[in-house]
Design a protein around this motif. Structure first.
Motif, PDB file in Angstrom:
ATOM      1  N   ARG A  55       0.978  -0.955  -0.358  1.00  0.00           N
ATOM      2  CA  ARG A  55       0.129  -0.277  -0.063  1.00  0.00           C
ATOM      3  C   ARG A  55       0.644   0.981  -0.153  1.00  0.00           C
ATOM      4  O   ARG A  55       1.528   1.275   0.753  1.00  0.00           O
ATOM      5  CB  ARG A  55      -0.770  -0.007   1.412  1.00  0.00           C
ATOM      6  CG  ARG A  55      -2.114   1.198   1.037  1.00  0.00           C
ATOM      7  CD  ARG A  55      -2.059   1.142   2.749  1.00  0.00           C
ATOM      8  NE  ARG A  55      -0.611   2.326   3.278  1.00  0.00           N
ATOM      9  CZ  ARG A  55       0.110   3.452   2.743  1.00  0.00           C
ATOM     10  NH1 ARG A  55      -1.065   4.203   1.693  1.00  0.00           N
ATOM     11  NH2 ARG A  55       0.718   3.884   3.400  1.00  0.00           N
ATOM     12  N   ALA A  82       0.666   5.516  -1.312  1.00  0.00           N
ATOM     13  CA  ALA A  82      -0.223   6.308  -2.128  1.00  0.00           C
ATOM     14  C   ALA A  82      -0.039   7.200  -3.803  1.00  0.00           C
ATOM     15  O   ALA A  82       0.587   7.473  -3.698  1.00  0.00           O
ATOM     16  CB  ALA A  82      -0.306   7.880  -1.580  1.00  0.00           C
ATOM     17  N   LYS A 142      -0.031   7.705  -7.588  1.00  0.00           N
ATOM     18  CA  LYS A 142      -0.584   8.685  -7.930  1.00  0.00           C
ATOM     19  C   LYS A 142      -1.740   8.852  -9.212  1.00  0.00           C
ATOM     20  O   LYS A 142      -2.079   9.258  -9.625  1.00  0.00           O
ATOM     21  CB  LYS A 142       0.265   9.685  -8.215  1.00  0.00           C
ATOM     22  CG  LYS A 142       1.793  10.019  -6.519  1.00  0.00           C
ATOM     23  CD  LYS A 142       0.911  10.744  -5.341  1.00  0.00           C
ATOM     24  CE  LYS A 142       1.402  10.833  -4.795  1.00  0.00           C
ATOM     25  NZ  LYS A 142       1.008  11.259  -2.810  1.00  0.00           N
ATOM     26  N   GLN A 175      -6.146  17.254  -8.990  1.00  0.00           N
ATOM     27  CA  GLN A 175      -5.518  16.261  -8.380  1.00  0.00           C
ATOM     28  C   GLN A 175      -5.668  14.884  -9.577  1.00  0.00           C
ATOM     29  O   GLN A 175      -7.091  14.682  -9.739  1.00  0.00           O
ATOM     30  CB  GLN A 175      -5.252  15.237  -7.063  1.00  0.00           C
ATOM     31  CG  GLN A 175      -4.569  16.184  -5.791  1.00  0.00           C
ATOM     32  CD  GLN A 175      -5.073  15.729  -4.709  1.00  0.00           C
ATOM     33  OE1 GLN A 175      -3.268  14.644  -4.485  1.00  0.00           O
ATOM     34  NE2 GLN A 175      -5.397  16.786  -4.049  1.00  0.00           N
ATOM     35  N   PRO A 177      -5.387   7.946  -0.222  1.00  0.00           N
ATOM     36  CA  PRO A 177      -5.584   8.832   0.386  1.00  0.00           C
ATOM     37  C   PRO A 177      -6.395  10.201  -0.448  1.00  0.00           C
ATOM     38  O   PRO A 177      -4.846  10.898  -0.041  1.00  0.00           O
ATOM     39  CB  PRO A 177      -5.521   8.996   1.688  1.00  0.00           C
ATOM     40  CG  PRO A 177      -3.923   8.538   1.676  1.00  0.00           C
ATOM     41  CD  PRO A 177      -4.000   7.666   0.214  1.00  0.00           C
ATOM     42  N   GLU A 197      -6.747  14.640   0.986  1.00  0.00           N
ATOM     43  CA  GLU A 197      -7.089  15.026   1.878  1.00  0.00           C
ATOM     44  C   GLU A 197      -6.940  16.896   1.230  1.00  0.00           C
ATOM     45  O   GLU A 197      -7.671  17.854   1.614  1.00  0.00           O
ATOM     46  CB  GLU A 197      -6.429  15.291   2.853  1.00  0.00           C
ATOM     47  CG  GLU A 197      -7.280  15.519   4.324  1.00  0.00           C
ATOM     48  CD  GLU A 197      -6.662  15.496   5.617  1.00  0.00           C
ATOM     49  OE1 GLU A 197      -6.861  14.512   6.736  1.00  0.00           O
ATOM     50  OE2 GLU A 197      -5.439  15.938   5.542  1.00  0.00           O
ATOM     51  N   GLY A 198      -6.733  16.620  -0.266  1.00  0.00           N
ATOM     52  CA  GLY A 198      -6.765  17.792  -0.393  1.00  0.00           C
ATOM     53  C   GLY A 198      -7.261  18.463  -1.500  1.00  0.00           C
ATOM     54  O   GLY A 198      -7.539  17.547  -3.133  1.00  0.00           O
ATOM     55  N   LYS A 257       9.526   3.263   0.231  1.00  0.00           N
ATOM     56  CA  LYS A 257       8.735   3.711   1.880  1.00  0.00           C
ATOM     57  C   LYS A 257      10.051   4.263   2.860  1.00  0.00           C
ATOM     58  O   LYS A 257      10.679   3.933   3.122  1.00  0.00           O
ATOM     59  CB  LYS A 257       8.142   2.301   2.514  1.00  0.00           C
ATOM     60  CG  LYS A 257       7.145   1.725   2.848  1.00  0.00           C
ATOM     61  CD  LYS A 257       5.741   2.154   3.248  1.00  0.00           C
ATOM     62  CE  LYS A 257       4.748   1.780   2.645  1.00  0.00           C
ATOM     63  NZ  LYS A 257       3.683   2.365   2.320  1.00  0.00           N
ATOM     64  N   ARG A 282       9.284   5.308   6.450  1.00  0.00           N
ATOM     65  CA  ARG A 282       9.115   5.666   7.803  1.00  0.00           C
ATOM     66  C   ARG A 282       9.972   5.945   8.913  1.00  0.00           C
ATOM     67  O   ARG A 282      10.893   5.195   8.802  1.00  0.00           O
ATOM     68  CB  ARG A 282       8.042   3.598   8.007  1.00  0.00           C
ATOM     69  CG  ARG A 282       6.719   3.698   7.253  1.00  0.00           C
ATOM     70  CD  ARG A 282       5.975   4.877   7.833  1.00  0.00           C
ATOM     71  NE  ARG A 282       4.539   4.793   6.807  1.00  0.00           N
ATOM     72  CZ  ARG A 282       4.303   5.187   5.732  1.00  0.00           C
ATOM     73  NH1 ARG A 282       5.026   5.974   5.243  1.00  0.00           N
ATOM     74  NH2 ARG A 282       2.898   4.898   5.275  1.00  0.00           N
TER      75      ARG A 282
HETATM   76  C1  LIG Z   1      -5.518  11.914   5.804  1.00  0.00           C
HETATM   77  C2  LIG Z   1      -4.413  11.695   4.847  1.00  0.00           C
HETATM   78  C3  LIG Z   1      -5.087  12.599   3.422  1.00  0.00           C
HETATM   79  C4  LIG Z   1      -3.837  12.406   1.654  1.00  0.00           C
HETATM   80  N1  LIG Z   1      -4.131  13.287   1.012  1.00  0.00           N
HETATM   81  C5  LIG Z   1      -3.341  13.397   0.338  1.00  0.00           C
HETATM   82  C6  LIG Z   1      -3.576  13.934  -1.098  1.00  0.00           C
HETATM   83  O1  LIG Z   1      -4.614  14.455  -1.117  1.00  0.00           O
HETATM   84  N2  LIG Z   1      -2.497  14.075  -2.087  1.00  0.00           N
HETATM   85  C7  LIG Z   1      -1.608  12.727  -2.212  1.00  0.00           C
HETATM   86  O2  LIG Z   1      -1.606  12.730  -3.421  1.00  0.00           O
HETATM   87  N3  LIG Z   1      -1.308  12.003  -1.414  1.00  0.00           N
HETATM   88  C8  LIG Z   1      -2.098  12.098   0.116  1.00  0.00           C
HETATM   89  N4  LIG Z   1      -1.937  11.977   1.024  1.00  0.00           N
HETATM   90  C9  LIG Z   1      -0.956  10.434   1.210  1.00  0.00           C
HETATM   91  C10 LIG Z   1       0.134  10.923   2.708  1.00  0.00           C
HETATM   92  O3  LIG Z   1       1.238  11.994   1.821  1.00  0.00           O
HETATM   93  C11 LIG Z   1       1.211   9.653   1.664  1.00  0.00           C
HETATM   94  O4  LIG Z   1       0.262   8.266   2.533  1.00  0.00           O
HETATM   95  C12 LIG Z   1       2.488   9.460   2.958  1.00  0.00           C
HETATM   96  O5  LIG Z   1       3.322  10.688   2.101  1.00  0.00           O
HETATM   97  C13 LIG Z   1       2.710   8.094   3.112  1.00  0.00           C
HETATM   98  O6  LIG Z   1       3.336   7.346   2.149  1.00  0.00           O
HETATM   99  P1  LIG Z   1       3.054   6.297   1.224  1.00  0.00           P
HETATM  100  O7  LIG Z   1       1.418   6.022   1.665  1.00  0.00           O
HETATM  101  O8  LIG Z   1       3.327   6.182  -0.429  1.00  0.00           O
HETATM  102  O9  LIG Z   1       3.675   5.611   2.572  1.00  0.00           O
HETATM  103  C14 LIG Z   1      -2.673  11.849   2.364  1.00  0.00           C
HETATM  104  C15 LIG Z   1      -2.963  10.622   3.481  1.00  0.00           C
HETATM  105  C16 LIG Z   1      -4.107  10.930   4.670  1.00  0.00           C
HETATM  106  C17 LIG Z   1      -2.941   9.515   5.491  1.00  0.00           C
END
Ligand SMILES: Cc1cc2nc3c(=O)[nH]c(=O)nc-3n(C[C@H](O)[C@H](O)[C@H](O)COP(=O)(O)O)c2cc1C
Length: 204
Positions: free
Chosen positions: A13, A15, A17, A70, A154, A156-157, A192, A194
């Motif tokens: 998992r 984020a 794109k 996005q 996820p 939030e933007g 990743k 962390r």
């Molecule tokens: C509540 C929340 C909101 C987020 N909003 C965005 C977003 O709007 N766009 C985006 O590309 N990533 C977004 N992310 C992803 C985070 O940037 C990402 O989870 C973090 O950098 C860790 O990377 P990984 O999830 O790839 O391990 C969001 C993550 C969370 C938990």
């Protein structure tokens, strides 16, 4: 699944794109992910969420500008908009029925109702409280999606009022909390990043 396979899923998992927009999530797999949300825990068991699954491409395109433009918004297979049902948890008939389904003794039910009423009356923000529960469901959905090798992001933007207006939501009833784009990755996964285990876990 053994522990190492589960950890592998959590590492899978990320984020995501960019999604392969032509590749759609099969209905059964999507239902499994949504079920992971539905079965999530919530404070007092109020389940104050609503998962709106956007599959219509034109609607995704309309939402994109309201979501910081996005790419994931329009490129994903399914876009889940998680809203907080801000009105229901404060409605006596709603929370009474939510407690009543537990089939507890009448005296116990009365006690629960009193504690709950007092609790929500003193909450600084019902939206914030509902939103916390929505994030738990969101986390579960993304983790379980990864277990069946479905990617997610996820989001939030976004501009809340604009998204609510495009979706024609009655914001006295429900307010947008978070979006989750679901689908299949195009690009290789980013590294990743962390903090080390020892830095963020302590035992006492
Ligand atoms: C509540 C929340 C909101 C987020 N909003 C965005 C977003 O709007 N766009 C985006 O590309 N990533 C977004 N992310 C992803 C985070 O940037 C990402 O989870 C973090 O950098 C860790 O990377 P990984 O999830 O790839 O391990 C969001 C993550 C969370 C938990």
């Amino acid at each position: 699944m053994d522990h190492s396979q589960l950890i592998e899923s959590l590492n899978f998992r990320h984020a995501c794109k960019r999604f392969e927009s032509a590749k759609k999530i099969p209905k059964e797999e999507l239902s499994f992910i949504l079920e992971a949300g539905r079965l999530s825990p919530s404070s007092f068991g109020m389940e104050p969420w609503h998962f709106i699954v956007i599959q219509d491409q034109a609607l995704k395109e309309r939402l994109r500008p309201a979501c910081w433009n996005q790419e994931q918004i329009a490129g994903c297979s399914d876009l889940v908009v998680i809203t907080a049902r801000v009105s229901d948890p404060a409605r006596r008939d709603y929370f009474e029925s939510m407690f009543a389904r537990r089939e507890m003794a009448p005296q116990m039910l009365e006690r629960y109702l009193e504690i709950y009423q007092n609790y929500i009356d003193n909450l600084p923000s019902l939206y914030d409280w509902c939103a916390k529960q929505c994030y738990i469901a969101a986390g579960n959905m993304m983790s379980y999606a990864a277990m069946i090798e479905i990617d997610s992001c996820p989001i939030e933007g976004f501009e809340k009022e604009k998204v609510e207006s495009i979706l024609e939501l009655d914001s006295t009833q429900e307010e947008v909390v978070l979006l989750i784009a679901l689908g299949y990755r195009i690009d290789p996964q980013s590294k990743k990043l962390r903090l080390p285990f020892e830095q963020i876990v302590s035992f006492r």
